[in-house]
Design a protein around this motif. Structure first.
Motif, mmCIF file in Angstrom:
data_model
loop_
_atom_site.group_PDB
_atom_site.id
_atom_site.type_symbol
_atom_site.label_atom_id
_atom_site.label_comp_id
_atom_site.label_asym_id
_atom_site.label_seq_id
_atom_site.Cartn_x
_atom_site.Cartn_y
_atom_site.Cartn_z
ATOM 1 N N ALA A 41 1.139 -0.818 -0.352
ATOM 2 C CA ALA A 41 0.538 0.278 -0.101
ATOM 3 C C ALA A 41 0.891 1.322 -0.038
ATOM 4 O O ALA A 41 1.537 1.307 0.889
ATOM 5 C CB ALA A 41 -1.211 0.404 1.061
ATOM 6 N N VAL A 42 0.364 2.567 -0.358
ATOM 7 C CA VAL A 42 0.573 4.019 -1.165
ATOM 8 C C VAL A 42 0.199 4.480 -0.722
ATOM 9 O O VAL A 42 -1.394 4.242 -1.013
ATOM 10 C CB VAL A 42 2.349 3.748 -1.821
ATOM 11 C CG1 VAL A 42 3.393 2.426 -2.738
ATOM 12 C CG2 VAL A 42 1.018 3.532 -3.846
ATOM 13 N N LEU A 43 0.558 6.247 -0.439
ATOM 14 C CA LEU A 43 0.571 7.332 -0.233
ATOM 15 C C LEU A 43 0.675 8.096 -0.859
ATOM 16 O O LEU A 43 2.445 8.134 -1.352
ATOM 17 C CB LEU A 43 -0.217 7.693 1.359
ATOM 18 C CG LEU A 43 -1.051 6.261 2.094
ATOM 19 C CD1 LEU A 43 -0.267 7.115 4.083
ATOM 20 C CD2 LEU A 43 -1.864 6.298 1.890
ATOM 21 N N LEU A 44 0.119 8.852 -1.208
ATOM 22 C CA LEU A 44 0.786 10.089 -2.228
ATOM 23 C C LEU A 44 1.487 11.145 -0.892
ATOM 24 O O LEU A 44 0.957 11.513 0.129
ATOM 25 C CB LEU A 44 -0.760 11.624 -2.485
ATOM 26 C CG LEU A 44 -1.336 10.655 -3.532
ATOM 27 C CD1 LEU A 44 -2.265 11.610 -4.175
ATOM 28 C CD2 LEU A 44 -0.063 11.045 -4.210
ATOM 29 N N ASP A 45 1.964 11.439 -1.143
ATOM 30 C CA ASP A 45 3.063 12.423 -0.547
ATOM 31 C C ASP A 45 2.184 13.808 -0.006
ATOM 32 O O ASP A 45 1.938 14.609 -0.445
ATOM 33 C CB ASP A 45 4.292 12.820 -0.717
ATOM 34 C CG ASP A 45 5.397 13.530 0.271
ATOM 35 O OD1 ASP A 45 4.613 14.275 0.761
ATOM 36 O OD2 ASP A 45 6.657 13.699 -0.242
ATOM 37 N N GLU A 46 1.733 13.937 1.538
ATOM 38 C CA GLU A 46 1.008 15.015 1.987
ATOM 39 C C GLU A 46 1.815 16.173 1.559
ATOM 40 O O GLU A 46 0.641 17.555 1.386
ATOM 41 C CB GLU A 46 0.165 14.692 3.427
ATOM 42 C CG GLU A 46 1.945 14.765 4.261
ATOM 43 C CD GLU A 46 1.434 14.178 5.001
ATOM 44 O OE1 GLU A 46 0.186 14.137 5.967
ATOM 45 O OE2 GLU A 46 2.435 13.803 6.471
ATOM 46 N N ASP A 47 3.383 16.470 1.160
ATOM 47 C CA ASP A 47 3.430 17.665 1.370
ATOM 48 C C ASP A 47 3.713 17.991 0.293
ATOM 49 O O ASP A 47 4.687 18.861 -0.098
ATOM 50 C CB ASP A 47 5.157 17.870 1.913
ATOM 51 C CG ASP A 47 4.769 17.000 3.510
ATOM 52 O OD1 ASP A 47 4.482 17.685 4.862
ATOM 53 O OD2 ASP A 47 5.520 16.597 3.817
ATOM 54 N N ARG A 48 3.434 17.185 -1.304
ATOM 55 C CA ARG A 48 3.499 17.556 -2.583
ATOM 56 C C ARG A 48 2.021 17.237 -3.166
ATOM 57 O O ARG A 48 1.040 17.032 -2.696
ATOM 58 C CB ARG A 48 4.527 16.500 -3.073
ATOM 59 C CG ARG A 48 5.672 16.216 -2.427
ATOM 60 C CD ARG A 48 7.388 17.108 -2.872
ATOM 61 N NE ARG A 48 6.787 17.542 -4.155
ATOM 62 C CZ ARG A 48 8.564 16.762 -4.244
ATOM 63 N NH1 ARG A 48 9.408 15.787 -3.273
ATOM 64 N NH2 ARG A 48 8.670 16.341 -5.890
ATOM 65 N N LEU A 117 8.659 5.943 10.100
ATOM 66 C CA LEU A 117 7.348 5.864 11.234
ATOM 67 C C LEU A 117 6.811 7.079 10.509
ATOM 68 O O LEU A 117 5.336 6.567 10.927
ATOM 69 C CB LEU A 117 8.800 6.453 12.535
ATOM 70 C CG LEU A 117 9.228 5.819 13.242
ATOM 71 C CD1 LEU A 117 10.044 5.906 14.313
ATOM 72 C CD2 LEU A 117 8.617 4.251 13.945
ATOM 73 N N ALA A 118 7.249 8.014 10.078
ATOM 74 C CA ALA A 118 5.717 8.962 9.789
ATOM 75 C C ALA A 118 4.555 8.546 9.101
ATOM 76 O O ALA A 118 3.550 8.277 8.765
ATOM 77 C CB ALA A 118 6.146 9.982 9.110
ATOM 78 N N VAL A 119 5.472 7.774 8.095
ATOM 79 C CA VAL A 119 4.633 7.299 7.015
ATOM 80 C C VAL A 119 4.203 5.963 7.463
ATOM 81 O O VAL A 119 2.587 5.717 6.851
ATOM 82 C CB VAL A 119 5.887 6.513 5.659
ATOM 83 C CG1 VAL A 119 5.497 5.414 4.735
ATOM 84 C CG2 VAL A 119 6.436 7.647 4.986
ATOM 85 N N LEU A 120 5.020 5.026 8.077
ATOM 86 C CA LEU A 120 3.935 3.557 8.937
ATOM 87 C C LEU A 120 2.687 4.223 9.950
ATOM 88 O O LEU A 120 1.631 3.889 9.804
ATOM 89 C CB LEU A 120 4.313 2.843 10.066
ATOM 90 C CG LEU A 120 6.050 2.665 8.964
ATOM 91 C CD1 LEU A 120 6.789 1.222 10.040
ATOM 92 C CD2 LEU A 120 5.210 1.197 8.083
ATOM 93 N N ASP A 121 2.952 5.690 10.235
ATOM 94 C CA ASP A 121 1.790 6.028 11.118
ATOM 95 C C ASP A 121 0.757 6.651 10.099
ATOM 96 O O ASP A 121 -0.137 6.621 10.483
ATOM 97 C CB ASP A 121 2.384 7.318 11.990
ATOM 98 C CG ASP A 121 1.318 8.060 12.803
ATOM 99 O OD1 ASP A 121 0.594 6.841 13.144
ATOM 100 O OD2 ASP A 121 1.815 8.643 13.450
ATOM 101 N N ARG A 122 0.960 7.297 9.101
ATOM 102 C CA ARG A 122 0.102 7.546 8.564
ATOM 103 C C ARG A 122 -0.533 6.592 7.688
ATOM 104 O O ARG A 122 -2.175 6.599 7.245
ATOM 105 C CB ARG A 122 0.916 8.631 6.774
ATOM 106 C CG ARG A 122 0.915 9.974 7.105
ATOM 107 C CD ARG A 122 1.364 10.440 5.974
ATOM 108 N NE ARG A 122 0.086 11.130 5.560
ATOM 109 C CZ ARG A 122 0.262 10.361 3.982
ATOM 110 N NH1 ARG A 122 1.735 10.484 3.485
ATOM 111 N NH2 ARG A 122 -0.657 11.224 3.084
ATOM 112 N N LEU A 123 -0.281 5.512 7.469
ATOM 113 C CA LEU A 123 -0.651 3.950 6.914
ATOM 114 C C LEU A 123 -1.766 3.792 7.307
ATOM 115 O O LEU A 123 -2.776 3.489 7.232
ATOM 116 C CB LEU A 123 0.586 3.314 6.109
ATOM 117 C CG LEU A 123 1.100 3.497 4.770
ATOM 118 C CD1 LEU A 123 2.580 2.524 5.124
ATOM 119 C CD2 LEU A 123 0.087 3.095 3.637
ATOM 120 N N VAL A 124 -0.858 3.545 8.681
ATOM 121 C CA VAL A 124 -2.190 3.626 9.857
ATOM 122 C C VAL A 124 -3.335 4.359 9.640
ATOM 123 O O VAL A 124 -4.682 3.958 9.879
ATOM 124 C CB VAL A 124 -1.511 3.357 11.115
ATOM 125 C CG1 VAL A 124 -2.769 2.224 12.497
ATOM 126 C CG2 VAL A 124 -0.613 1.851 11.111
#
Length: 211
Positions: A41-48, A117-124
């Motif tokens: 699973a991936v997410l869009l970079d929230e800072d871009r 860790l920040a990405v894992l936190d966002r995914l959850v």
């Protein structure tokens, strides 16, 4: 993926929408022993506001893919499904498959421990947010030591694609009445029900300029 100008999807906002709604992707790399594919699973970079995505792989997939060292292809697959020739008019026709897909290619950047860790936190948070009682990454019964052990088994990455091929094949080459009939057939049930594809076809059809 071979591109067809009639079906090319070039609007960045539309590709971002595709990624946001379909975060389960396929990662493909060329290795010394041949092609290898993984699914994450991936997410869009929230800072871009471009097509940069963030995610992670479990070890040793980072080594298998050569993460950060060679090109990675990420395949995003949206709604897709069978289209019967019986849904067209009386002209000669054969079955086809409608779909939305994007291929993002580039050399990913490997994230630091804290970034991962920040990405894992966002995914959850992203997937747990709609649960009646969300289980957040840093909340009990998880503790700091557990989360950091978990992180050590993963490698986070950020990919800003240097090459993008996106395709939306939704019967755009058919008359308006034919598209509307296909949408009805996909929503009616029958042997090939596909409301998600019907919604995408109706959305694309509504956006078509009048002929």
């Amino acid at each position: 993926m071979r591109q067809n100008p009639s079906f090319a999807m070039t609007d960045v906002a539309e590709i971002r929408r595709l990624i946001a709604r379909n975060p389960w992707v396929t990662l493909v790399s060329q290795t010394d022993t041949g092609l290898v594919a993984s699914h994450y699973a991936v997410l869009l970079d929230e800072d871009r506001d471009d097509l940069t995505i963030v995610g992670h792989v479990g070890k040793p997939d980072d080594l298998i893919h050569g993460l950060g060292e060679r090109e990675l292809l990420i395949v995003v697959q949206g709604p897709h499904g069978y289209i019967s020739p019986g849904w067209y008019d009386d002209a000669p026709a054969v079955p086809t498959w409608n779909f939305i897909s994007a291929h993002l290619s580039g050399v990913p950047e490997v994230l630091s421990t804290e970034e991962n860790l920040a990405v894992l936190d966002r995914l959850v948070d992203h997937f747990e947010g709609g649960m009646p009682e969300p289980r957040r990454l840093w909340e009990r019964p998880n503790d700091d030591a557990f989360v950091r052990r978990l992180e050590k088994g993963t490698v986070g990455f950020r990919l800003t694609p240097t090459r993008v091929v996106a395709k939306r094949k939704l019967s755009q080459n058919r008359p308006a009445e034919t598209v509307e009939h296909i949408v009805d057939m996909l929503r009616e049930g029958g042997p090939h029900p596909n409301p998600a594809l019907a919604d995408e076809m109706a959305r694309a059809h509504a956006a078509r300029p009048p002929r």
